[in-house]
Design a protein around this motif. Sequence first.
Motif, PDB file in Angstrom:
ATOM      1  N   MET A  12       0.705  -1.093   0.148  1.00  0.00           N
ATOM      2  CA  MET A  12       0.066  -0.070  -0.092  1.00  0.00           C
ATOM      3  C   MET A  12       0.998   1.348   0.043  1.00  0.00           C
ATOM      4  O   MET A  12       0.501   2.296  -0.828  1.00  0.00           O
ATOM      5  CB  MET A  12      -0.828   0.104   1.173  1.00  0.00           C
ATOM      6  CG  MET A  12      -1.888   0.694   1.248  1.00  0.00           C
ATOM      7  SD  MET A  12      -3.156   0.300  -0.306  1.00  0.00           S
ATOM      8  CE  MET A  12      -3.427   1.712  -0.794  1.00  0.00           C
ATOM      9  N   ASP A  16       0.880   4.070  -2.852  1.00  0.00           N
ATOM     10  CA  ASP A  16       0.980   5.619  -2.628  1.00  0.00           C
ATOM     11  C   ASP A  16       1.897   6.191  -3.200  1.00  0.00           C
ATOM     12  O   ASP A  16       1.805   7.276  -3.760  1.00  0.00           O
ATOM     13  CB  ASP A  16       0.958   5.375  -1.246  1.00  0.00           C
ATOM     14  CG  ASP A  16       0.276   6.313  -0.404  1.00  0.00           C
ATOM     15  OD1 ASP A  16      -0.624   7.100  -1.133  1.00  0.00           O
ATOM     16  OD2 ASP A  16       0.126   6.602   0.849  1.00  0.00           O
ATOM     17  N   LEU A  29      -4.403  12.990  -1.766  1.00  0.00           N
ATOM     18  CA  LEU A  29      -4.810  11.919  -1.492  1.00  0.00           C
ATOM     19  C   LEU A  29      -5.544  11.807   0.014  1.00  0.00           C
ATOM     20  O   LEU A  29      -6.696  11.309   0.130  1.00  0.00           O
ATOM     21  CB  LEU A  29      -3.688  10.674  -1.401  1.00  0.00           C
ATOM     22  CG  LEU A  29      -3.175  10.583  -2.767  1.00  0.00           C
ATOM     23  CD1 LEU A  29      -2.004   9.415  -2.560  1.00  0.00           C
ATOM     24  CD2 LEU A  29      -4.042   9.964  -3.747  1.00  0.00           C
ATOM     25  N   MET A  30      -5.065  12.675   1.013  1.00  0.00           N
ATOM     26  CA  MET A  30      -5.356  12.674   2.220  1.00  0.00           C
ATOM     27  C   MET A  30      -6.808  13.283   2.122  1.00  0.00           C
ATOM     28  O   MET A  30      -7.664  12.882   3.059  1.00  0.00           O
ATOM     29  CB  MET A  30      -4.481  13.155   3.137  1.00  0.00           C
ATOM     30  CG  MET A  30      -4.766  13.314   4.498  1.00  0.00           C
ATOM     31  SD  MET A  30      -3.578  14.011   5.721  1.00  0.00           S
ATOM     32  CE  MET A  30      -2.127  12.445   5.856  1.00  0.00           C
ATOM     33  N   PRO A  57      -1.045   9.708  15.531  1.00  0.00           N
ATOM     34  CA  PRO A  57       0.235  10.557  15.304  1.00  0.00           C
ATOM     35  C   PRO A  57       0.361  10.471  13.807  1.00  0.00           C
ATOM     36  O   PRO A  57       1.530  11.406  13.426  1.00  0.00           O
ATOM     37  CB  PRO A  57       1.086   9.865  16.027  1.00  0.00           C
ATOM     38  CG  PRO A  57       0.662   8.594  16.355  1.00  0.00           C
ATOM     39  CD  PRO A  57      -0.695   8.364  16.234  1.00  0.00           C
ATOM     40  N   GLY A  58      -0.120   9.881  12.960  1.00  0.00           N
ATOM     41  CA  GLY A  58       0.355   9.677  11.515  1.00  0.00           C
ATOM     42  C   GLY A  58      -0.655  10.202  10.516  1.00  0.00           C
ATOM     43  O   GLY A  58      -1.467  10.947  11.027  1.00  0.00           O
ATOM     44  N   ASP A  63      -6.068  11.819   8.028  1.00  0.00           N
ATOM     45  CA  ASP A  63      -7.319  11.644   7.367  1.00  0.00           C
ATOM     46  C   ASP A  63      -8.543  12.145   8.516  1.00  0.00           C
ATOM     47  O   ASP A  63      -9.659  12.584   8.017  1.00  0.00           O
ATOM     48  CB  ASP A  63      -7.435  10.053   7.225  1.00  0.00           C
ATOM     49  CG  ASP A  63      -6.621   9.691   6.069  1.00  0.00           C
ATOM     50  OD1 ASP A  63      -5.897  10.374   5.582  1.00  0.00           O
ATOM     51  OD2 ASP A  63      -6.509   8.454   5.794  1.00  0.00           O
ATOM     52  N   PHE A 123      -4.895   4.728  14.157  1.00  0.00           N
ATOM     53  CA  PHE A 123      -4.113   4.121  13.506  1.00  0.00           C
ATOM     54  C   PHE A 123      -4.443   3.415  12.227  1.00  0.00           C
ATOM     55  O   PHE A 123      -5.698   2.829  12.381  1.00  0.00           O
ATOM     56  CB  PHE A 123      -3.224   2.969  14.324  1.00  0.00           C
ATOM     57  CG  PHE A 123      -2.523   3.566  15.602  1.00  0.00           C
ATOM     58  CD1 PHE A 123      -1.356   4.276  15.392  1.00  0.00           C
ATOM     59  CD2 PHE A 123      -2.942   3.595  16.942  1.00  0.00           C
ATOM     60  CE1 PHE A 123      -0.565   4.823  16.525  1.00  0.00           C
ATOM     61  CE2 PHE A 123      -2.485   4.149  17.825  1.00  0.00           C
ATOM     62  CZ  PHE A 123      -1.359   4.854  17.554  1.00  0.00           C
ATOM     63  N   GLY A 124      -3.786   3.436  11.236  1.00  0.00           N
ATOM     64  CA  GLY A 124      -4.171   2.655   9.956  1.00  0.00           C
ATOM     65  C   GLY A 124      -2.928   1.628   9.536  1.00  0.00           C
ATOM     66  O   GLY A 124      -2.677   0.656  10.620  1.00  0.00           O
ATOM     67  N   GLY A 126       0.173   2.020   9.412  1.00  0.00           N
ATOM     68  CA  GLY A 126       1.497   2.235   9.703  1.00  0.00           C
ATOM     69  C   GLY A 126       1.406   1.807  11.194  1.00  0.00           C
ATOM     70  O   GLY A 126       2.696   1.769  11.748  1.00  0.00           O
ATOM     71  N   ASP A 130       2.748  -3.342  19.284  1.00  0.00           N
ATOM     72  CA  ASP A 130       1.400  -3.698  20.055  1.00  0.00           C
ATOM     73  C   ASP A 130       1.180  -2.037  20.759  1.00  0.00           C
ATOM     74  O   ASP A 130       2.032  -1.397  21.123  1.00  0.00           O
ATOM     75  CB  ASP A 130       1.526  -4.510  21.214  1.00  0.00           C
ATOM     76  CG  ASP A 130       1.490  -6.046  20.691  1.00  0.00           C
ATOM     77  OD1 ASP A 130       1.308  -6.167  19.593  1.00  0.00           O
ATOM     78  OD2 ASP A 130       1.608  -6.977  21.568  1.00  0.00           O
ATOM     79  N   ILE A 152     -11.526   4.365  10.026  1.00  0.00           N
ATOM     80  CA  ILE A 152     -10.611   4.878   8.785  1.00  0.00           C
ATOM     81  C   ILE A 152      -9.709   4.010   8.511  1.00  0.00           C
ATOM     82  O   ILE A 152      -8.897   3.871   9.348  1.00  0.00           O
ATOM     83  CB  ILE A 152     -10.376   6.339   9.194  1.00  0.00           C
ATOM     84  CG1 ILE A 152     -11.597   7.303   9.523  1.00  0.00           C
ATOM     85  CG2 ILE A 152      -9.632   6.655   7.821  1.00  0.00           C
ATOM     86  CD1 ILE A 152     -11.110   8.797   9.053  1.00  0.00           C
ATOM     87  N   PHE A 178      -9.114   2.467   1.608  1.00  0.00           N
ATOM     88  CA  PHE A 178      -8.894   3.262   0.199  1.00  0.00           C
ATOM     89  C   PHE A 178      -8.169   2.307  -0.612  1.00  0.00           C
ATOM     90  O   PHE A 178      -7.426   1.466  -0.272  1.00  0.00           O
ATOM     91  CB  PHE A 178      -7.969   4.474   0.768  1.00  0.00           C
ATOM     92  CG  PHE A 178      -8.697   5.163   2.093  1.00  0.00           C
ATOM     93  CD1 PHE A 178      -9.898   5.869   1.542  1.00  0.00           C
ATOM     94  CD2 PHE A 178      -7.975   5.402   3.124  1.00  0.00           C
ATOM     95  CE1 PHE A 178     -10.470   6.210   2.791  1.00  0.00           C
ATOM     96  CE2 PHE A 178      -8.564   5.999   4.062  1.00  0.00           C
ATOM     97  CZ  PHE A 178      -9.604   6.729   4.023  1.00  0.00           C
ATOM     98  N   ILE A 202      -9.656   6.459  -4.081  1.00  0.00           N
ATOM     99  CA  ILE A 202      -8.885   7.901  -4.018  1.00  0.00           C
ATOM    100  C   ILE A 202      -7.955   7.983  -5.013  1.00  0.00           C
ATOM    101  O   ILE A 202      -7.125   9.055  -4.939  1.00  0.00           O
ATOM    102  CB  ILE A 202      -8.506   8.008  -2.514  1.00  0.00           C
ATOM    103  CG1 ILE A 202      -7.327   7.111  -2.299  1.00  0.00           C
ATOM    104  CG2 ILE A 202      -9.449   8.105  -1.468  1.00  0.00           C
ATOM    105  CD1 ILE A 202      -6.567   7.317  -0.985  1.00  0.00           C
ATOM    106  N   VAL A 204      -5.681   5.838  -6.261  1.00  0.00           N
ATOM    107  CA  VAL A 204      -4.338   4.996  -5.973  1.00  0.00           C
ATOM    108  C   VAL A 204      -4.788   3.769  -6.394  1.00  0.00           C
ATOM    109  O   VAL A 204      -5.736   3.163  -6.419  1.00  0.00           O
ATOM    110  CB  VAL A 204      -4.302   4.890  -4.535  1.00  0.00           C
ATOM    111  CG1 VAL A 204      -3.100   3.952  -4.350  1.00  0.00           C
ATOM    112  CG2 VAL A 204      -3.724   6.136  -3.937  1.00  0.00           C
TER     113      VAL A 204
END
Length: 502
Positions: A12, A16, A29-30, A57-58, A63, A123-124, A126, A130, A152, A178, A202, A204
């Motif tokens: 992914m 991207d 994209l975002m 944080p990312g 998004d 988080f997605g 990335g 844990d 998301i 996405f 989106i 991609v």
Amino acid sequence: MRMQPLLNSRQMREADRRTIENGTPGFTLMLRAGEAAADAACRMLPQAGRVLVLCGPGNNGGDGFVAARILADRGHRVTVAAMKPVADLSGDAAEAGHLWGEAVCPLAAADPAGADLVVDALFGTGLARDLQGEVVEAIARVNGAGRPVLAIDVPSGIDADTGLVRGAAVKAERTVTFACRKPGHLLYPGRAHAGAVEVADIGVSCMGLDGPAVHANGPEIWLPAFPRIDPAGHKYDRGHALVLSGGPGHTGAARLAARGALRAGAGLVSVVTSARALAVNAAHLTAIMMRVCDDPDEFSDLLTDDRFNALALGPALGVGEATRRWVEAALEADRATVLDADALTSFSGMAEGFAALARAPREHPVVLTPHEGELRRLLAGPGEVSAEAREIAGRPSKLDRAVGLAAFANAIVVLKGADTVVASPEGSAVINENGSPYLGTAGSGDVLGGIVAGLMAQGMPGFEAAACAVWMHAEAGARFGPGLIAEDIPEGLPAVLRDLLG
Ligand SMILES: NC(=O)C1=CN([C@@H]2O[C@H](COP(=O)(O)OP(=O)(O)OC[C@H]3O[C@@H](n4cnc5c(N)ncnc54)[C@H](OP(=O)(O)O)[C@@H]3O)[C@@H](O)[C@H]2O)[C@H](O)CC1
Ligand SMILES: [K+]
């Protein structure tokens, strides 16, 4: 129908990167991702309401900030709670934080119980380890609040590649992802955490990426290879499958498999039975024939007749030396062969010996159909097993275990379960998703092995036959629903076939 690739997080990122290189800025994209999430949120909450957006944080958090801005502009009362102040964000996520432009409260202060909808953008793809500490606590509050949750991309805490929970994970009602779904959306427990998954385009592309080719299982994968009946042909053109029966008192499994093979379209199906089990098999068989073999040598003699072109063995054969000898006879005969249940468990702690047999040069495919316990026993003992076999058994990801065993044994592997994975020795795989909990019933797996053999008897290649059998078996079971018993599955196949073949 188009094939549905399932990209892992590395693929992914690559997709991207390529899109950005081709001229679409990452922030664009975002913006598209955030808008798709906002659209999905509005479908879940059609009237103006209180929306809590949790931002990580990312870029997943990025998004979330974009979605928050759009939802607020559309009239919702939006609260954003974030793991980091906007000033500490970087790249596209920082830009998205500035686009939000309003107050951000710390994650610890987030109150999901007071929201009509929670948007999970923690988080997605990335997620790298844990979760711990305040995020785990926040997720517990979200899951405990009982409010609808839109995730998301991936429910936070679910590993997009494996579907495993990393410390804690959000339970979502819906997930908007996405470009294409990720393996973690289909593999449990990720599938249960994701709820209904929608895919937003989106801009991609998921095509042409290096690495493992993993797809959602569906007719587009195998229907082109489905055996077509020649109007001028006869039953001998559609193969002759042999299914090995257990001894007296253990014969039902083979008859279930044989029925599956016949309903899948094999021209002829015979149950191979000992003389002692002949009477009981004969009492229950009509269209299915019988052959008597009392030991593996007689089986080898029978297999000098090359009209017997597909074999299924394992269920109810018993665990031990005798079954190993039947398996050896089957593999030496080089027919399209399905090995299940006791045919696998008889090699517990002998993974290397088993793999050596399966890996011997051969023309026709071998399909192994273990459930998780059978895979573990085969690869991890008890007994002496190689580090290689033990490593495969210990892989956390079901997908990786299936692909690992397929490569190790040079066989197609059907790793059964609610999220059955079919893997090829070359590393491609499909994940099945049309099953039903009712399929977990005695004898269901025996029918599946028979369907695979029945399709291979008609000349369908092993991987396609396995993926097709898994799908048709699941479809027949899901259509039947409550009260399903294994006998119903072969009887459900004609309706499934009619719809498939038109
Ligand atoms: N793929 C696309 O086309 C697009 C995807 N978008 C969205 O972007 C995310 C992926 O964004 P990314 O920044 O790569 O990853 P995440 O936001 O999921 O998380 C990364 C940050 O999280 C930190 N991290 C990772 N694991 C943990 C953890 N266990 N505990 C705490 N923090 C963690 C990580 O920090 P490091 O310390 O590991 O450096 C990162 O800060 C994708 O899912 C989409 O939602 C684009 O917006 C649009 C295009
Ligand atoms: K998320």
